[in-house]
Scaffold this motif. Structure first.
Motif, PDB file in Angstrom:
ATOM      1  N   GLU A 182       0.850  -1.181   0.000  1.00 55.59           N
ATOM      2  CA  GLU A 182       0.000   0.000   0.000  1.00 55.59           C
ATOM      3  C   GLU A 182       0.890   1.237   0.000  1.00 55.59           C
ATOM      4  O   GLU A 182       1.982   1.241   0.579  1.00 55.59           O
ATOM      5  CB  GLU A 182      -0.909   0.007   1.226  1.00 55.59           C
ATOM      6  N   ASN A 183       0.412   2.312  -0.636  1.00 58.76           N
ATOM      7  CA  ASN A 183       1.207   3.520  -0.816  1.00 58.76           C
ATOM      8  C   ASN A 183       0.693   4.672   0.030  1.00 58.76           C
ATOM      9  O   ASN A 183      -0.504   4.748   0.359  1.00 58.76           O
ATOM     10  CB  ASN A 183       1.176   3.965  -2.281  1.00 58.76           C
ATOM     11  N   ASN A 214       0.822   0.286  -7.807  1.00 57.30           N
ATOM     12  CA  ASN A 214       1.307  -0.461  -6.648  1.00 57.30           C
ATOM     13  C   ASN A 214       2.333  -1.509  -7.032  1.00 57.30           C
ATOM     14  O   ASN A 214       2.299  -2.044  -8.152  1.00 57.30           O
ATOM     15  CB  ASN A 214       0.139  -1.157  -5.934  1.00 57.30           C
TER      16      ASN A 214
END
Length: 298
Positions: A182-183, A214
């Motif tokens: 996850e960013n 991602n």
């Protein structure tokens, strides 16, 4: 500045590939001729793109000597602190050097091309040489990347490709991946977790709606993109230390990117992460990867 006249065309049977070496060693198009006209396999660079020098407007470009982002343009390697200029519009350094510099043509035949790029130490304090070889054959396209450390000390090294695949309605992607990062708001990874059902490429994902930028880990080096409306299948096979797959699928665009890379995003600041993919390349040594793009009918 790239001009249309500098684009090099390669052909093998019904396939045509065009390359723009002076625009980041990029490929400008890859197509398959048919009775109804050419079928675009990669997103074709526009005429406007061919008049510029911005590799992300092309069909595919190489990532050397690292891929994706280095957070804040800063990292420490073997006790040496490195501070890089960040890219315009980003707080990070992105995609290395190859995509933003011209490559030279070293050899060419009707269906193959070898390009080279050399970097002399600057804020990236290592000198290196990169070679990209592209070739068409009866099954598809092969892109090989080689990175040579020409410094007198170890260099952190990474490689990757950034292809833009055409996405038509119903396009489906399958890939054997194990987890996803996850960013944060600047597209740096902050949490690794099992792949959610909506992104579970192991069982195939129709790409009409997912929006992604991602990194996926545990990739086995194989991915398939199917375009059922055209009964077309593209299989991407990566050979080398390529255990990460970046999936970029922006909202509302007729393309998506499946990027085979050797390390996770911001790997140089995540060297403690299992499988981060940081490769230490000794002086005089080479790092290589090869990607095959195979074309078939469904």
């Amino acid at each position: 500045m790239i001009r249309t006249g500098t684009v090099i065309a390669l052909r093998h049977g019904p396939m045509t590939l065009t390359a723009a070496p002076h625009c980041g060693g990029s490929l400008a198009s890859w197509s398959l001729s048919g009775s109804g006209g050419p079928v675009e396999l990669f997103r074709r660079a526009s005429d406007r793109a061919l008049e510029g020098d911005f590799a992300p407007d092309m069909a595919c470009f190489p990532l050397v000597p690292f891929s994706n982002r280095i957070g804040g343009g800063r990292f420490v390697f073997q006790g040496r602190e490195v501070v890089l200029a960040t890219d315009p519009g980003s707080p990070h350094r992105i995609h290395g050097h190859g995509w933003s510099n011209p490559w030279s043509v070293e050899a060419r035949t009707d269906d193959a091309l070898r390009m080279g790029f050399s970097h002399r130490a600057d804020d990236w304090p290592w000198s290196y040489r990169a070679v990209q070889t592209v070739a068409l054959d009866g099954e598809g396209l092969t892109v090989a990347l080689d990175l040579f450390n020409e410094s007198d000390s170890d260099m952190p090294a990474g490689l990757g490709l950034h292809p833009y695949f055409v996405k038509t309605p119903g396009t489906r992607v399958t890939a054997d991946v194990r987890s996803v990062w996850e960013n944060d708001d600047t597209i740096l990874p902050y949490r690794n977790r099992p792949v959610p059902a909506a992104w579970d490429f192991r069982h195939g994902v129709t790409m009409d709606h997912p929006v992604l930028d991602n990194g996926f880990t545990g990739w086995t080096g194989s991915a398939t993109l199917e375009r059922p409306q055209e009964r077309l299948r593209l299989t991407m096979l990566a050979d080398g230390p390529v255990g990460h797959l970046i999936v970029y699928a922006p909202a509302g665009e007729p393309y998506l990117c499946l990027e085979p890379v050797t390390h996770m995003t911001d790997a140089l600041n995540r060297q403690q992460e299992p499988g981060a993919g940081v490769i230490t390349l000794p002086p005089g040594e080479r790092l290589s990867m090869t990607v095959r793009f195979l074309v078939s009918l469904i």
